[in-house]
Write an enzyme that holds these catalytic residues in place. Structure first.
Site, mmCIF file in Angstrom:
data_model
loop_
_atom_site.group_PDB
_atom_site.id
_atom_site.type_symbol
_atom_site.label_atom_id
_atom_site.label_comp_id
_atom_site.label_asym_id
_atom_site.label_seq_id
_atom_site.Cartn_x
_atom_site.Cartn_y
_atom_site.Cartn_z
ATOM 1 N N LYS A 13 0.840 -1.217 0.000
ATOM 2 C CA LYS A 13 0.000 0.000 0.000
ATOM 3 C C LYS A 13 0.869 1.260 0.000
ATOM 4 C CE LYS A 13 -2.170 -0.878 3.892
ATOM 5 N NZ LYS A 13 -1.494 -2.130 4.302
ATOM 6 N N ARG A 88 -8.968 1.426 9.356
ATOM 7 C CA ARG A 88 -8.540 0.048 9.574
ATOM 8 C C ARG A 88 -9.557 -0.725 10.413
ATOM 9 N NH1 ARG A 88 -2.513 0.585 9.056
ATOM 10 N NH2 ARG A 88 -1.504 -1.290 9.822
ATOM 11 N N ARG A 123 11.921 -5.799 3.996
ATOM 12 C CA ARG A 123 11.402 -4.423 3.948
ATOM 13 C C ARG A 123 12.275 -3.470 4.767
ATOM 14 N NH1 ARG A 123 5.271 -2.464 4.824
ATOM 15 N NH2 ARG A 123 5.389 -3.177 6.969
ATOM 16 N N ARG A 156 11.694 -2.232 10.307
ATOM 17 C CA ARG A 156 10.720 -1.872 11.332
ATOM 18 C C ARG A 156 10.685 -2.949 12.401
ATOM 19 N NH1 ARG A 156 5.242 -0.184 8.281
ATOM 20 N NH2 ARG A 156 4.428 -1.246 10.107
HETATM 21 P P1 AMP Z 1 1.418 0.598 9.084
HETATM 22 O O1 AMP Z 1 2.617 1.399 8.815
HETATM 23 O O2 AMP Z 1 0.214 1.068 8.321
HETATM 24 O O3 AMP Z 1 1.636 -0.885 8.938
HETATM 25 O O4 AMP Z 1 1.045 0.839 10.633
HETATM 26 C C1 AMP Z 1 1.945 0.456 11.660
HETATM 27 C C2 AMP Z 1 1.215 0.360 12.977
HETATM 28 O O5 AMP Z 1 0.643 1.636 13.317
HETATM 29 C C3 AMP Z 1 0.037 -0.606 13.010
HETATM 30 O O6 AMP Z 1 0.420 -1.959 13.268
HETATM 31 C C4 AMP Z 1 -0.788 -0.028 14.137
HETATM 32 O O7 AMP Z 1 -0.231 -0.332 15.408
HETATM 33 C C5 AMP Z 1 -0.622 1.475 13.913
HETATM 34 N N1 AMP Z 1 -1.657 2.011 12.992
HETATM 35 C C6 AMP Z 1 -1.462 2.630 11.792
HETATM 36 N N2 AMP Z 1 -2.610 3.004 11.225
HETATM 37 C C7 AMP Z 1 -3.588 2.611 12.085
HETATM 38 C C8 AMP Z 1 -5.004 2.692 12.068
HETATM 39 N N3 AMP Z 1 -5.673 3.261 11.053
HETATM 40 N N4 AMP Z 1 -5.688 2.169 13.133
HETATM 41 C C9 AMP Z 1 -5.038 1.632 14.173
HETATM 42 N N5 AMP Z 1 -3.714 1.502 14.248
HETATM 43 C C10 AMP Z 1 -2.976 1.986 13.223
#
Ligand code: AMP
Length: 210
Positions: A13, A88, A123, A156
């Site tokens: 994404k 989400r 990644r 990460r």
């Molecule tokens: P991502 O970079 O999108 O994979 O997000 C990394 C982490 O941030 C996720 O595993 C969640 O802990 C938190 N996070 C990011 N976006 C959301 C969201 N829309 N709702 C809840 N937690 C989020």
């Protein structure tokens, strides 16, 4: 263009959002990137979010709704945006709807869990601007250095295989139901993950009619 990118962690994404933002001229908004910056800077939001993120759990809806409302109110979002990683959960989608935010399309990137687990170990993300890279599929020009801003690239903490499995479980339980939510609103479009980033972009542009 107001677009939501849906899909499990590691579906690409962020990568597709970066490409589409240049093609469509609207900003990409990644709550993950916003939260990682908040954690790095030790802001109150970052302090609230860190333990959930480290454990691969979702940050509470009220924190996310605050973060996204603030970001979408900025001037550069008035012509459109690409949401990456948000909403989400159903409550997040309902909050956007209640706030009067409308979308042109919701694009789901379909990919199997096993492909993701395999992919995640390569990644890397820029610790300054959040740009995504991959050691095999999308390497930076100089190892460990971001092509966009020169920042340092790192793995990460939540990309460790055991955390990835938890994040996938969270995706299937909390986020995948959004596909039905948006299908009921006639907004859902799907593409299958393709062998290369460029082919996935082509499939996305095709399904969006662009
Ligand atoms: P991502 O970079 O999108 O994979 O997000 C990394 C982490 O941030 C996720 O595993 C969640 O802990 C938190 N996070 C990011 N976006 C959301 C969201 N829309 N709702 C809840 N937690 C989020």
């Amino acid at each position: 263009m107001k677009l939501i990118l849906l899909g499990p962690p590691g579906a690409g994404k962020g990568t597709q959002a970066e490409i589409l933002t240049k093609k469509l001229g609207v900003p990409a908004i990644s709550t993950g990137n916003i939260l990682r910056a908040a954690v790095k800077n030790g802001t109150p939001t970052g302090l609230k979010a860190k333990e959930y993120m480290d454990a691969g759990k979702l940050v509470p809806d009220e924190v996310i709704i605050g973060v996204i409302s603030e970001r979408m109110a900025e001037a550069d979002c008035q012509e459109g945006f690409i949401l990456d990683g948000v909403p989400r959960t159903i409550p997040q989608a309902e909050a956007l709807e209640k706030a009067g935010v409308t979308f042109d399309a919701v694009l789901s990137i379909e990919i199997e869990d096993e492909v993701i687990v395999d992919r995640m170990d390569g990644r890397r993300v820029c610790t300054t601007c959040g740009a995504p890279f991959h050691v095999r599929n999308m390497p930076p020009k100089v190892e460990g250095v971001c092509d966009s801003c020169g920042g340092e690239l790192k793995e990460r903490a939540d990309d460790k295989p055991e955390v990835v499995r938890d994040r996938l479980a969270v995706y299937h339980k909390e986020t995948a139901p959004l596909k039905d939510f948006y299908a009921e609103r006639n907004l859902l479009k799907s593409v299958d993950n393709q062998p290369t980033v460029a082919e996935t972009t082509t499939a996305i542009l095709h399904v969006l009619g662009l």
